[in-house]
Design a protein around this motif. Structure first.
Motif, short mmCIF file in Angstrom:
data_model
loop_
_atom_site.label_atom_id
_atom_site.label_comp_id
_atom_site.label_asym_id
_atom_site.label_seq_id
_atom_site.Cartn_x
_atom_site.Cartn_y
_atom_site.Cartn_z
N UNK A 68 0.83 -1.20 0.00
CA UNK A 68 0.00 0.00 0.00
C UNK A 68 0.87 1.26 0.00
N UNK A 69 1.92 1.25 0.81
CA UNK A 69 2.81 2.41 0.91
C UNK A 69 3.52 2.66 -0.43
N UNK A 120 -12.48 12.44 -11.74
CA UNK A 120 -11.86 11.19 -12.16
C UNK A 120 -10.54 11.51 -12.86
N UNK A 121 -9.58 10.64 -12.71
CA UNK A 121 -8.31 10.88 -13.37
C UNK A 121 -7.62 9.54 -13.64
N UNK A 122 -6.69 9.56 -14.55
CA UNK A 122 -5.92 8.37 -14.90
C UNK A 122 -4.47 8.59 -14.50
N UNK A 123 -3.91 7.62 -13.79
CA UNK A 123 -2.52 7.74 -13.36
C UNK A 123 -1.74 6.53 -13.88
N UNK A 124 -0.46 6.71 -14.17
CA UNK A 124 0.36 5.60 -14.67
C UNK A 124 0.79 4.67 -13.54
N UNK A 125 0.95 3.41 -13.88
CA UNK A 125 1.51 2.42 -12.95
C UNK A 125 2.90 2.10 -13.47
N UNK A 126 3.91 2.59 -12.80
CA UNK A 126 5.28 2.49 -13.30
C UNK A 126 5.83 1.07 -13.11
N UNK A 127 6.85 0.69 -13.87
CA UNK A 127 7.38 -0.68 -13.81
C UNK A 127 7.79 -1.13 -12.41
N UNK A 128 8.22 -0.20 -11.57
CA UNK A 128 8.69 -0.57 -10.23
C UNK A 128 7.60 -1.23 -9.39
N UNK A 129 6.34 -0.90 -9.63
CA UNK A 129 5.26 -1.48 -8.81
C UNK A 129 4.34 -2.41 -9.60
N UNK A 130 4.65 -2.62 -10.87
CA UNK A 130 3.80 -3.52 -11.66
C UNK A 130 3.80 -4.96 -11.13
N UNK A 131 4.95 -5.50 -10.67
CA UNK A 131 4.90 -6.86 -10.13
C UNK A 131 3.95 -7.03 -8.96
N UNK A 132 3.94 -6.08 -8.02
CA UNK A 132 3.04 -6.23 -6.87
C UNK A 132 1.58 -6.09 -7.30
N UNK A 133 1.31 -5.21 -8.27
CA UNK A 133 -0.06 -5.08 -8.77
C UNK A 133 -0.48 -6.35 -9.49
#
Length: 263
Positions: A68-69, A120-133
């Protein structure tokens, strides 16, 4: 019949003017800090250390607290918005998150409602946190698109107070040397990092969901070096416009003459 005033209340006071105490201060602390950059974590390593320390300090060493952090900091979002994210809000092909709800205290307990300002807004999910997602999405599967991506160890909703108490947040940040750090400063961290990475101001505003461009500008840091580079860029641009078209002939340096002493 005229409205009755409370004892000591000025005759011009009304419901609107009375909402200027702690509510204004809270709003200022949330989004209108003079220097939100000063509250941000310095880098990715600091974020990882914080996440690991919070998990280790929790009673159940629940990995979800660290996730979460990291997710909140890397998406520059509020903890309530992280609690509100559902499986269907994540676009796994574009790696983006459609931020459209948040968990917040309400009558009878926690409720889900629209984001702050109903934007409403769209935010990127960067590669550093893609594995946990990806791990979260895989664990939940596709059976329930409204399943919460992040929950507490017993499946409950996460709030900033829950995160603080479960991880002994205050003790951990003091030990790490970040006495000032609050949960909301994870959002300041993400926006500061994006600004330093060169994300254009108008894009940063959309990612943050700010209503005012002035609020977003507080995350910029025009230091002396960046100001010098801006001046050099402008000068180069103007110089390019003054040059004649076509190839330029560079004058050659003539032969050097030497004095000869004649006796």
């Amino acid at each position: 019949m005229a409205d009755r005033k409370a004892p000591g209340q000025p005759p011009y006071a009304n419901k609107d003017t009375l909402q200027v105490g702690w509510q204004q201060e809270y709003k200022r602390a949330e989004d209108e800090l003079d220097d939100p950059r000063s509250l941000a974590l310095p880098d990715w390593d600091a974020l990882e250390r914080l996440a690991a320390a919070l998990v280790a300090r929790s009673a159940d060493t629940y990995p979800g607290w660290g996730e979460v952090v990291e997710f909140a900091a890397c998406t520059a979002c509020r903890i309530g918005e992280v609690s509100g994210v559902r499986v269907q809000d994540i676009d796994r092909e574009a790696w983006t998150w459609e931020v459209c709800r948040q968990s917040t205290p309400g009558p009878g307990g926690l409720i889900d409602k629209g984001t702050k300002g109903k934007r409403r807004r769209t935010v990127p999910i960067i590669p550093e946190i893609r594995p946990l997602v990806a791990r979260r999405l895989d664990a939940l599967g596709r059976r329930d698109p409204m399943a919460r991506l992040f929950t507490g160890p017993r499946g409950g909703r996460i709030t900033t107070a829950v995160l603080r108490d479960a991880t002994h947040w205050d003790d951990v940040v003091v030990k790490l040397g970040y006495e000032h750090l609050r949960r909301h400063d994870l959002r300041h961290t993400g926006l500061t990092w994006m600004a330093d990475a060169g994300v254009p101001l108008h894009v940063l505003r959309l990612i943050a969901g700010h209503g005012s461009l002035t609020t977003t500008q507080r995350y910029l840091h025009p230091n002396r070096r960046s100001i010098e580079l801006a001046g050099a860029a402008l000068s180069a641009h103007l110089a390019a416009g003054r040059q004649a078209p076509g190839p330029q002939v560079v004058p050659k340096e003539g032969p050097k003459r030497h004095l000869r002493l004649v006796q």
